[in-house]
Design a protein around this motif. Structure first.
Motif, mmCIF file in Angstrom:
data_model
loop_
_atom_site.group_PDB
_atom_site.id
_atom_site.type_symbol
_atom_site.label_atom_id
_atom_site.label_comp_id
_atom_site.label_asym_id
_atom_site.label_seq_id
_atom_site.Cartn_x
_atom_site.Cartn_y
_atom_site.Cartn_z
ATOM 1 N N GLU A 77 -2.903 44.765 17.761
ATOM 2 C CA GLU A 77 -4.240 45.199 17.366
ATOM 3 C C GLU A 77 -5.275 44.863 18.441
ATOM 4 N N GLY A 78 -4.988 43.843 19.241
ATOM 5 C CA GLY A 78 -5.895 43.471 20.314
ATOM 6 C C GLY A 78 -7.045 42.587 19.880
ATOM 7 N N THR A 79 -7.193 42.353 18.581
ATOM 8 C CA THR A 79 -8.241 41.493 18.059
ATOM 9 C C THR A 79 -7.850 41.122 16.631
ATOM 10 N N SER A 80 -8.597 40.214 16.026
ATOM 11 C CA SER A 80 -8.286 39.811 14.651
ATOM 12 C C SER A 80 -9.141 40.597 13.666
ATOM 13 N N SER A 81 -8.667 40.657 12.412
ATOM 14 C CA SER A 81 -9.387 41.370 11.355
ATOM 15 C C SER A 81 -9.719 40.390 10.230
ATOM 16 N N ASP A 82 -10.056 40.945 9.058
ATOM 17 C CA ASP A 82 -10.456 40.082 7.933
ATOM 18 C C ASP A 82 -9.288 39.680 7.042
ATOM 19 N N SER A 83 -8.062 39.956 7.464
ATOM 20 C CA SER A 83 -6.814 39.616 6.767
ATOM 21 C C SER A 83 -6.450 40.609 5.669
ATOM 22 N N LEU A 84 -7.306 41.599 5.398
ATOM 23 C CA LEU A 84 -7.043 42.551 4.319
ATOM 24 C C LEU A 84 -6.543 43.894 4.828
ATOM 25 N N ARG A 85 -6.403 44.051 6.126
ATOM 26 C CA ARG A 85 -6.026 45.339 6.700
ATOM 27 C C ARG A 85 -5.263 45.132 8.001
ATOM 28 N N VAL A 86 -4.621 46.212 8.447
ATOM 29 C CA VAL A 86 -3.978 46.236 9.754
ATOM 30 C C VAL A 86 -4.710 47.257 10.602
ATOM 31 N N LEU A 87 -5.200 46.852 11.738
ATOM 32 C CA LEU A 87 -5.909 47.751 12.642
ATOM 33 C C LEU A 87 -4.907 48.560 13.461
ATOM 34 N N PRO A 88 -5.313 49.709 14.000
ATOM 35 C CA PRO A 88 -4.398 50.519 14.817
ATOM 36 C C PRO A 88 -3.820 49.714 15.991
#
Length: 274
Positions: free
Chosen positions: A166-177
Motif C-alpha cells: 500500500e505504501g502507507t498505513s490506513s485506519d485498519s478498516l480497509r486495504v488500500l490499492p
C-alpha cells in the motif's frame, strides 16, 4: 512522502485520567525494558554475528521474535494467527494499519522488513528498524534494478523479506490499492522460477466500546500520543494474522497481475472479519 488521510477525520482523543496514566506506566515501563534491553543484547551479539556471517543472521532474529511475542503480553492485546507462515525462500506482503504491525508480523516468523528510506531517520523506530536488519529503499521505478540486486543479496542470505504494497498505513478498516513497483524485482530470471509471495491479512479488533479505528495509525498522527493511548486503554482488543496460500511468481504474467492477486487475498481476509 505520501500518506493516506482518509475522509472521516481522526478519532477524537480521550482524556487520560489518573488510572489511565497508571495503566500506561504499568504497561509501558516493562515494555521499554523489554525492547531496549533486548536491543542492547542484539547489538552486542550482532558484533560477533556480523563478522562471522555477514548478511546472514542465525542468532539475532530470535531476540526480535522474543520481543515481539512478549510485547503483546505486556500490552494485554490478544494475538492469534490463522494459516501457516512460509518457511522456504520467499517474500511476504501485508496490509499496513499501525506501528503495531511490526510487532505482529515479526512474532510468528523471522522476517526482514522492506521500508521507505525516510523511516531510517525516525527517532526510536528508525533505530530499531536498522538494528533488526530492515532493508531501506526509495519507492522509485528508476531504482528497480538496484532494488532487484538488494533483494537478491538478502534472499541468498536466507532472508524472508516483508513489505507493505500500500505504501502507507490506513485506519485498519480497509486495504488500500497495492502499488506494483516492488513486485517487479521478483520477476528477474534469477528469482522468478523459485520465488513465492505469501499475502497476509492483519486484522485489528478494537477494545469493546472503543472507536473501531482505535489501533489504526495513519496520516500525520503522532506516534507518542498514539502509543500513550494504547498503553492507557482500560480494556484491550486483539490482532489476528491470516496467512494465505503462497503465490508462485512464475504463475503470473507480470507484476501488476501478481500484485492484484495478492491484494485480492489480503482484502478478502479483512472483509470476512467485518
Amino acid at each position: 512522502m505520501s500518506t493516506w488521510e482518509g475522509d472521516e477525520g481522526y478519532p477524537i482523543p480521550h482524556k487520560i485520567g489518573v488510572m489511565g496514566a497508571l495503566r500506561a506506566l504499568i504497561r509501558g515501563l516493562p515494555l521499554a525494558l523489554l525492547v531496549f534491553g533486548c536491543l542492547a543484547l542484539l547489538l552486542l551479539l550482532r558484533m560477533i554475528e556480523k563478522p562471522l556471517f555477514g548478511l546472514r543472521r542465525p542468532w539475532t532474529p530470535y531476540i526480535t521474535q522474543f520481543v515481539c511475542r512478549n510485547a503483546f503480553r505486556l500490552l494485554g492485546i490478544r494475538f492469534a494467527t490463522e494459516g501457516t507462515p512460509i518457511r522456504d525462500q520467499g517474500a511476504v506482503v501485508a496490509n499496513h494499519a499501525s506501528w503495531l504491525d511490526i510487532f505482529a508480523l515479526n512474532a510468528p516468523q523471522q522476517v526482514y522488513f522492506v521500508s521507505k528510506a525516510e523511516v531510517a531517520n525516525w527517532p526510536g523506530i528508525g533505530w530499531l528498524a536498522r538494528a533488526t536488519g530492515t532493508l531501506f529503499i526509495r519507492r522509485d521505478r528508476r531504482e528497480a534494478r538496484a532494488h532487484k540486486e538488494l533483494f537478491e543479496d538478502r534472499l541468498r542470505a536466507g532472508h524472508q523479506l516483508l513489505f507493505f504494497p500500500e505504501g502507507t498505513s490506513s485506519d485498519s478498516l480497509r486495504v488500500l490499492p497495492f502499488k506494483t513497483t516492488l513486485f517487479q524485482a521478483f520477476f528477474d530470471p534469477n528469482l522468478k522460477e523459485d520465488m513465492i509471495i505469501q499475502p497476509v491479512t492483519v486484522r485489528y479488533h478494537a477494545p469493546k466500546g472503543a472507536e473501531p479505528r482505535f489501533y489504526g495509525w495513519w496520516g500525520d498522527m503522532e506516534f507518542g500520543p498514539h502509543l500513550l493511548s494504547t498503553l492507557a486503554a482500560k480494556r484491550q482488543g486483539a490482532v489476528t494474522l491470516t496467512y494465505h496460500a503462497p503465490l508462485k511468481v512464475a504463475d503470473f504474467a507480470d507484476r501488476k497481475a501478481l500484485a492484484r492477486a495478492a491484494e485480492n487475498l489480503v482484502r478478502a481476509g479483512l472483509e470476512t472479519s467485518m
